[in-house]
Motif scaffolding. Structure first.
Motif, PDB file in Angstrom:
ATOM      1  N   SER A  48       0.805  -1.222   0.000  1.00 25.97           N
ATOM      2  CA  SER A  48       0.000   0.000   0.000  1.00 25.97           C
ATOM      3  C   SER A  48       0.837   1.271   0.000  1.00 25.97           C
ATOM      4  CB  SER A  48      -0.961  -0.002   1.199  1.00 25.97           C
ATOM      5  OG  SER A  48      -1.959  -0.989   1.033  1.00 25.97           O
ATOM      6  N   PRO A  49       1.935   1.352   0.759  1.00 26.94           N
ATOM      7  CA  PRO A  49       2.724   2.597   0.712  1.00 26.94           C
ATOM      8  C   PRO A  49       3.205   2.942  -0.693  1.00 26.94           C
ATOM      9  CG  PRO A  49       3.313   1.342   2.661  1.00 26.94           C
ATOM     10  CD  PRO A  49       2.420   0.451   1.844  1.00 26.94           C
ATOM     11  N   ALA A  50       3.672   1.966  -1.451  1.00 22.21           N
ATOM     12  CA  ALA A  50       4.140   2.237  -2.813  1.00 22.21           C
ATOM     13  C   ALA A  50       3.001   2.726  -3.701  1.00 22.21           C
ATOM     14  CB  ALA A  50       4.770   0.978  -3.409  1.00 22.21           C
ATOM     15  N   LEU A  51       1.840   2.096  -3.561  1.00 30.19           N
ATOM     16  CA  LEU A  51       0.676   2.485  -4.355  1.00 30.19           C
ATOM     17  C   LEU A  51       0.251   3.922  -4.056  1.00 30.19           C
ATOM     18  CD1 LEU A  51      -1.535  -0.719  -4.078  1.00 30.19           C
ATOM     19  CD2 LEU A  51      -0.662   0.260  -6.200  1.00 30.19           C
ATOM     20  N   HIS A  52       0.097   4.227  -2.780  1.00 34.00           N
ATOM     21  CA  HIS A  52      -0.403   5.539  -2.387  1.00 34.00           C
ATOM     22  C   HIS A  52       0.605   6.649  -2.683  1.00 34.00           C
ATOM     23  CE1 HIS A  52      -4.288   4.824  -0.252  1.00 34.00           C
ATOM     24  NE2 HIS A  52      -3.838   3.573  -0.300  1.00 34.00           N
ATOM     25  N   ARG A  53       1.870   6.389  -2.429  1.00 26.39           N
ATOM     26  CA  ARG A  53       2.860   7.436  -2.703  1.00 26.39           C
ATOM     27  C   ARG A  53       2.903   7.770  -4.189  1.00 26.39           C
ATOM     28  NH1 ARG A  53       7.148   4.246   1.018  1.00 26.39           N
ATOM     29  NH2 ARG A  53       6.431   4.963   3.064  1.00 26.39           N
ATOM     30  N   ALA A  54       2.783   6.757  -5.033  1.00 20.65           N
ATOM     31  CA  ALA A  54       2.760   7.010  -6.481  1.00 20.65           C
ATOM     32  C   ALA A  54       1.572   7.882  -6.855  1.00 20.65           C
ATOM     33  CB  ALA A  54       2.709   5.679  -7.239  1.00 20.65           C
ATOM     34  N   ALA A  55       0.417   7.605  -6.241  1.00 20.23           N
ATOM     35  CA  ALA A  55      -0.789   8.370  -6.553  1.00 20.23           C
ATOM     36  C   ALA A  55      -0.647   9.825  -6.123  1.00 20.23           C
ATOM     37  CB  ALA A  55      -1.995   7.735  -5.858  1.00 20.23           C
ATOM     38  N   TYR A  56      -0.160  10.072  -4.914  1.00 24.28           N
ATOM     39  CA  TYR A  56      -0.085  11.445  -4.419  1.00 24.28           C
ATOM     40  C   TYR A  56       0.974  12.249  -5.168  1.00 24.28           C
ATOM     41  CZ  TYR A  56      -2.919   9.232  -0.891  1.00 24.28           C
ATOM     42  OH  TYR A  56      -3.917   8.503  -0.263  1.00 24.28           O
ATOM     43  N   ASP A  57       2.062  11.587  -5.560  1.00 23.46           N
ATOM     44  CA  ASP A  57       3.061  12.285  -6.374  1.00 23.46           C
ATOM     45  C   ASP A  57       2.439  12.715  -7.699  1.00 23.46           C
ATOM     46  OD1 ASP A  57       4.974  12.036  -4.441  1.00 23.46           O
ATOM     47  OD2 ASP A  57       6.055  10.384  -5.407  1.00 23.46           O
ATOM     48  N   ARG A  58       1.671  11.834  -8.319  1.00 28.39           N
ATOM     49  CA  ARG A  58       1.036  12.159  -9.598  1.00 28.39           C
ATOM     50  C   ARG A  58       0.055  13.316  -9.443  1.00 28.39           C
ATOM     51  NH1 ARG A  58       1.379  10.866 -15.225  1.00 28.39           N
ATOM     52  NH2 ARG A  58      -0.577  11.608 -16.126  1.00 28.39           N
ATOM     53  N   LEU A  59      -0.604  13.393  -8.298  1.00 28.08           N
ATOM     54  CA  LEU A  59      -1.587  14.445  -8.043  1.00 28.08           C
ATOM     55  C   LEU A  59      -0.947  15.755  -7.565  1.00 28.08           C
ATOM     56  CD1 LEU A  59      -4.292  12.238  -6.297  1.00 28.08           C
ATOM     57  CD2 LEU A  59      -4.569  13.430  -8.482  1.00 28.08           C
ATOM     58  N   GLY A  60       0.362  15.767  -7.460  1.00 29.64           N
ATOM     59  CA  GLY A  60       1.042  16.978  -7.010  1.00 29.64           C
ATOM     60  C   GLY A  60       1.098  17.118  -5.503  1.00 29.64           C
ATOM     61  N   LEU A  62      -3.198  -8.714  -6.468  1.00 29.79           N
ATOM     62  CA  LEU A  62      -2.732  -7.338  -6.591  1.00 29.79           C
ATOM     63  C   LEU A  62      -3.711  -6.470  -7.372  1.00 29.79           C
ATOM     64  CD1 LEU A  62       1.114  -7.708  -7.200  1.00 29.79           C
ATOM     65  CD2 LEU A  62      -0.044  -6.887  -5.134  1.00 29.79           C
ATOM     66  N   GLU A  63      -4.510  -7.089  -8.251  1.00 32.93           N
ATOM     67  CA  GLU A  63      -5.501  -6.317  -8.994  1.00 32.93           C
ATOM     68  C   GLU A  63      -6.562  -5.751  -8.049  1.00 32.93           C
ATOM     69  OE1 GLU A  63      -5.724  -5.410 -12.305  1.00 32.93           O
ATOM     70  OE2 GLU A  63      -3.630  -6.076 -12.275  1.00 32.93           O
ATOM     71  N   MET A  64      -7.007  -6.573  -7.116  1.00 37.67           N
ATOM     72  CA  MET A  64      -7.958  -6.078  -6.113  1.00 37.67           C
ATOM     73  C   MET A  64      -7.304  -4.999  -5.258  1.00 37.67           C
ATOM     74  SD  MET A  64      -9.557  -8.043  -2.828  1.00 37.67           S
ATOM     75  CE  MET A  64     -10.200  -7.079  -1.452  1.00 37.67           C
ATOM     76  N   LEU A  65      -6.059  -5.242  -4.833  1.00 38.41           N
ATOM     77  CA  LEU A  65      -5.348  -4.259  -4.011  1.00 38.41           C
ATOM     78  C   LEU A  65      -5.242  -2.925  -4.742  1.00 38.41           C
ATOM     79  CD1 LEU A  65      -3.630  -3.786  -1.383  1.00 38.41           C
ATOM     80  CD2 LEU A  65      -1.643  -4.265  -2.817  1.00 38.41           C
ATOM     81  N   LEU A  66      -4.903  -2.978  -6.014  1.00 43.12           N
ATOM     82  CA  LEU A  66      -4.761  -1.767  -6.823  1.00 43.12           C
ATOM     83  C   LEU A  66      -6.058  -0.969  -6.864  1.00 43.12           C
ATOM     84  CD1 LEU A  66      -3.322   0.011  -9.012  1.00 43.12           C
ATOM     85  CD2 LEU A  66      -4.205  -1.637 -10.697  1.00 43.12           C
ATOM     86  N   HIS A  67      -7.150  -1.636  -7.175  1.00 51.34           N
ATOM     87  CA  HIS A  67      -8.405  -0.913  -7.366  1.00 51.34           C
ATOM     88  C   HIS A  67      -9.007  -0.439  -6.041  1.00 51.34           C
ATOM     89  CE1 HIS A  67      -8.895  -1.118 -11.671  1.00 51.34           C
ATOM     90  NE2 HIS A  67      -8.473  -2.367 -11.650  1.00 51.34           N
ATOM     91  N   GLN A  68      -8.850  -1.217  -4.979  1.00 48.63           N
ATOM     92  CA  GLN A  68      -9.366  -0.722  -3.695  1.00 48.63           C
ATOM     93  C   GLN A  68      -8.529   0.448  -3.215  1.00 48.63           C
ATOM     94  OE1 GLN A  68      -8.193  -0.878  -0.315  1.00 48.63           O
ATOM     95  NE2 GLN A  68      -6.168  -1.608  -0.962  1.00 48.63           N
ATOM     96  N   ALA A  69      -7.224   0.446  -3.545  1.00 45.87           N
ATOM     97  CA  ALA A  69      -6.360   1.565  -3.156  1.00 45.87           C
ATOM     98  C   ALA A  69      -6.740   2.832  -3.914  1.00 45.87           C
ATOM     99  CB  ALA A  69      -4.895   1.222  -3.401  1.00 45.87           C
ATOM    100  N   LEU A  70      -7.098   2.703  -5.190  1.00 42.17           N
ATOM    101  CA  LEU A  70      -7.530   3.877  -5.945  1.00 42.17           C
ATOM    102  C   LEU A  70      -8.760   4.505  -5.309  1.00 42.17           C
ATOM    103  CD1 LEU A  70      -7.160   5.591  -8.594  1.00 42.17           C
ATOM    104  CD2 LEU A  70      -8.976   4.169  -9.541  1.00 42.17           C
ATOM    105  N   LEU A  71      -9.698   3.666  -4.873  1.00 42.65           N
ATOM    106  CA  LEU A  71     -10.895   4.188  -4.208  1.00 42.65           C
ATOM    107  C   LEU A  71     -10.524   4.865  -2.887  1.00 42.65           C
ATOM    108  CD1 LEU A  71     -13.376   1.236  -4.876  1.00 42.65           C
ATOM    109  CD2 LEU A  71     -13.158   3.391  -6.134  1.00 42.65           C
ATOM    110  N   GLN A  72      -9.523   4.328  -2.190  1.00 45.48           N
ATOM    111  CA  GLN A  72      -9.058   4.985  -0.969  1.00 45.48           C
ATOM    112  C   GLN A  72      -8.460   6.348  -1.265  1.00 45.48           C
ATOM    113  OE1 GLN A  72      -6.394   2.122   0.908  1.00 45.48           O
ATOM    114  NE2 GLN A  72      -8.048   1.392   2.222  1.00 45.48           N
TER     115      GLN A  72
END
Length: 291
Positions: free
Chosen positions: A34-46, A254-264
């Protein structure tokens, strides 16, 4: 100072414009991606000054952990064994999380309230949609815990009319069976050995931990169904390996992890799991590459 924007130049929601802290909690937690997923998302969002970490928090320890958090905290992702406890701690809980009896996401609002969500259900549905599965009639569910309840609701959302719940101890599946009946599903409880019988299905979802040895191999008829194994460490799981050996199709956990993380991320940034993020396709892409 200029207002922060996403990668397309669109302004971010008001609540997203100051440094925030987030974390994934559970036990064990060292393996969490989860940390890798979320950090990538927040970096992309600025949101480069948002921090997302992991913390080992055991059963019964969530309330004390929350009491130590300051106002800079925006939210928490919850995994085993904290989802039922988070349900009790939340001040307000969305309908799906209440029905599942499990909260895997806590939004820590600026007024001090704790809002509970369940993104596992949406994560399962979205992961299966990516695999081309948008409708089923008969499902098989392996396991009877908190994630099993979310998987059962996901099956119902896909149109399931009946579900077999396969567990070692029928008593542990009582709450899942009750939930299925409440949703109008035909529910049957079966031993794990059912997977070795001639028992065709449209979809099988396994919610047991990745290292679990079920003591059987699936039959060829049931392995003809798609298997979604929500576990992803270690991978492949013993069940996924057996499925693949029979030429079956497996959707990676990991597909479920990815999509639930996006919703988070939607929840933590905008406060709403149904509201798409700015540049959401780009966000999903960088999260997928982070895996």
């Amino acid at each position: 100072m200029a207002e922060p924007t996403d990668a397309t130049g669109a302004p971010l929601p008001r609540g997203a414009r100051r440094p925030r802290r987030l974390a994934v909690l559970g036990s064990p937690i060292a393996h969490s991606k989860s940390p890798a997923l979320h950090r990538a998302a927040y970096d992309r969002l600025g949101l480069t000054d948002w921090a997302y970490e992991r913390a080992e928090v055991g059963e019964g320890e969530l309330a004390a952990y929350l009491d130590r958090l300051g106002p800079e905290w925006r939210g928490l992702s919850l995994t085993m064994p904290l989802k039922p406890e988070a349900l009790e701690i939340a001040d307000d809980v969305e309908r799906l999380a209440e029905r599942a009896g499990a909260v895997n996401t806590l939004l820590l609002a600026d007024d001090g309230s704790r809002l509970g969500f369940n993104t596992d259900i949406g994560g399962i549905v979205r992961a299966l949609a990516d695999a081309g599965i948008n409708e089923i009639r008969h499902g098989v569910l392996v396991g009877g815990g908190a994630t099993a309840a979310s998987a059962l609701i996901a099956m119902a959302e896909l149109g399931a009319l009946s579900v077999e719940v396969c567990v070692r101890d029928a008593g542990r599946a009582a709450s899942v069976v009750e939930l299925g009946h409440a949703m109008g599903l035909v529910i049957e409880t079966r031993p794990i050995a059912r997977l070795a019988e001639h028992a065709p299905a449209d979809l099988v979802i396994s919610t047991v931990p990745g290292g679990t040895d079920l003591g059987m191999v699936p039959s060829d008829p049931i392995a003809a169904a798609t298997l979604l194994d929500v576990a992803y460490a270690p991978w492949p799981t013993l069940l996924a390996s057996s499925w693949l050996e029979r030429g079956g199709r497996v959707v990676h956990g990991l597909e479920m992890l990815l999509h639930q993380a996006l919703l988070q991320v939607r929840i933590f940034v905008g406060g709403d799991p149904l509201a798409p993020l700015p540049d959401e396709e780009g966000v999903l892409d960088v999260m997928r590459r982070a895996l």
